[in-house]
Design a protein around this motif. Sequence first.
Motif, PDB file in Angstrom:
ATOM      1  N   TYR A  66      30.163  48.775  36.989  1.00  0.00           N
ATOM      2  CA  TYR A  66      31.059  47.613  35.967  1.00  0.00           C
ATOM      3  C   TYR A  66      29.990  47.606  35.534  1.00  0.00           C
ATOM      4  O   TYR A  66      29.913  45.984  34.286  1.00  0.00           O
ATOM      5  N   LEU A  67      28.197  47.940  35.344  1.00  0.00           N
ATOM      6  CA  LEU A  67      26.836  47.498  34.483  1.00  0.00           C
ATOM      7  C   LEU A  67      27.572  47.446  32.531  1.00  0.00           C
ATOM      8  O   LEU A  67      27.670  49.061  32.738  1.00  0.00           O
ATOM      9  N   THR A  68      27.230  46.955  31.782  1.00  0.00           N
ATOM     10  CA  THR A  68      27.319  47.437  30.496  1.00  0.00           C
ATOM     11  C   THR A  68      26.870  48.155  29.755  1.00  0.00           C
ATOM     12  O   THR A  68      25.471  48.136  30.774  1.00  0.00           O
ATOM     13  N   GLU A 111      24.203  47.683  27.608  1.00  0.00           N
ATOM     14  CA  GLU A 111      23.547  46.523  27.648  1.00  0.00           C
ATOM     15  C   GLU A 111      22.475  46.533  28.824  1.00  0.00           C
ATOM     16  O   GLU A 111      21.210  46.055  28.792  1.00  0.00           O
ATOM     17  N   ALA A 112      23.567  46.195  30.083  1.00  0.00           N
ATOM     18  CA  ALA A 112      22.579  45.711  30.970  1.00  0.00           C
ATOM     19  C   ALA A 112      22.168  47.560  32.011  1.00  0.00           C
ATOM     20  O   ALA A 112      21.300  47.271  32.713  1.00  0.00           O
ATOM     21  N   LYS A 113      22.148  48.554  31.180  1.00  0.00           N
ATOM     22  CA  LYS A 113      22.042  49.297  31.558  1.00  0.00           C
ATOM     23  C   LYS A 113      20.744  50.146  31.916  1.00  0.00           C
ATOM     24  O   LYS A 113      19.636  50.575  32.069  1.00  0.00           O
ATOM     25  N   VAL A 114      20.550  49.446  30.015  1.00  0.00           N
ATOM     26  CA  VAL A 114      19.420  49.528  29.780  1.00  0.00           C
ATOM     27  C   VAL A 114      18.087  48.826  30.369  1.00  0.00           C
ATOM     28  O   VAL A 114      17.210  49.214  30.484  1.00  0.00           O
ATOM     29  N   VAL A 115      18.006  47.804  30.426  1.00  0.00           N
ATOM     30  CA  VAL A 115      17.953  47.231  31.122  1.00  0.00           C
ATOM     31  C   VAL A 115      17.105  46.940  32.460  1.00  0.00           C
ATOM     32  O   VAL A 115      16.281  46.779  33.152  1.00  0.00           O
ATOM     33  N   TRP A 116      18.507  47.612  33.165  1.00  0.00           N
ATOM     34  CA  TRP A 116      18.535  48.029  34.803  1.00  0.00           C
ATOM     35  C   TRP A 116      17.077  49.590  34.398  1.00  0.00           C
ATOM     36  O   TRP A 116      16.373  49.456  35.600  1.00  0.00           O
ATOM     37  N   HIS A 117      17.530  50.159  33.292  1.00  0.00           N
ATOM     38  CA  HIS A 117      16.403  51.475  33.375  1.00  0.00           C
ATOM     39  C   HIS A 117      15.028  51.530  32.991  1.00  0.00           C
ATOM     40  O   HIS A 117      13.963  51.545  33.603  1.00  0.00           O
ATOM     41  N   ALA A 174      21.940  43.928  39.806  1.00  0.00           N
ATOM     42  CA  ALA A 174      22.692  44.276  38.645  1.00  0.00           C
ATOM     43  C   ALA A 174      23.015  42.837  38.415  1.00  0.00           C
ATOM     44  O   ALA A 174      22.905  42.975  36.562  1.00  0.00           O
ATOM     45  N   ARG A 175      22.870  41.136  38.737  1.00  0.00           N
ATOM     46  CA  ARG A 175      23.602  40.060  38.554  1.00  0.00           C
ATOM     47  C   ARG A 175      22.319  40.198  36.747  1.00  0.00           C
ATOM     48  O   ARG A 175      21.726  39.403  36.335  1.00  0.00           O
TER      49      ARG A 175
END
Length: 133
Positions: free
Chosen positions: A41-43, A45-51, A71-72
């Motif tokens: 469910y990550l957007t 933009e959130a996947k960029v932050v994740w990496h 993830a939050r």
Amino acid sequence: MQRGPKRQSADAKKLAGTYKESRDKPVHLVNETSLPKAPAYLTPEAKVVWHEEIERVTKAGTCELDSSLFARYCSLEANCRDLFNAGETPRSAFLSELRKTGELLGIAGAPSRAQRGKAPDPVVNPFAALSRP
């Protein structure tokens, strides 16, 4: 040192008949070392932050059990970046929650610096030379 009699061992309590599993059974912490897994469910933009942050959080001890918390954090950070890029300021409660989540993950705040073992630089008094003898 605590007042009162010393705690009895579990074996001594079993012999005395006062052993209760809910109270006397030791709790062991989970020793998990697997990497967090990104939820679907990550957007983007959130996947960029994740990496960007995955290496830091794994060094701080985050594992697969903390995947949803991480993830939050990534979603909050992505939203915060979007607001700043739009020229807006996020609400203080939003920033506070982001800070608290970062501290829980060990990547923000004084607790994370304490985990790394690096002491802060001592503060030098710029007026020390002006003092009178």
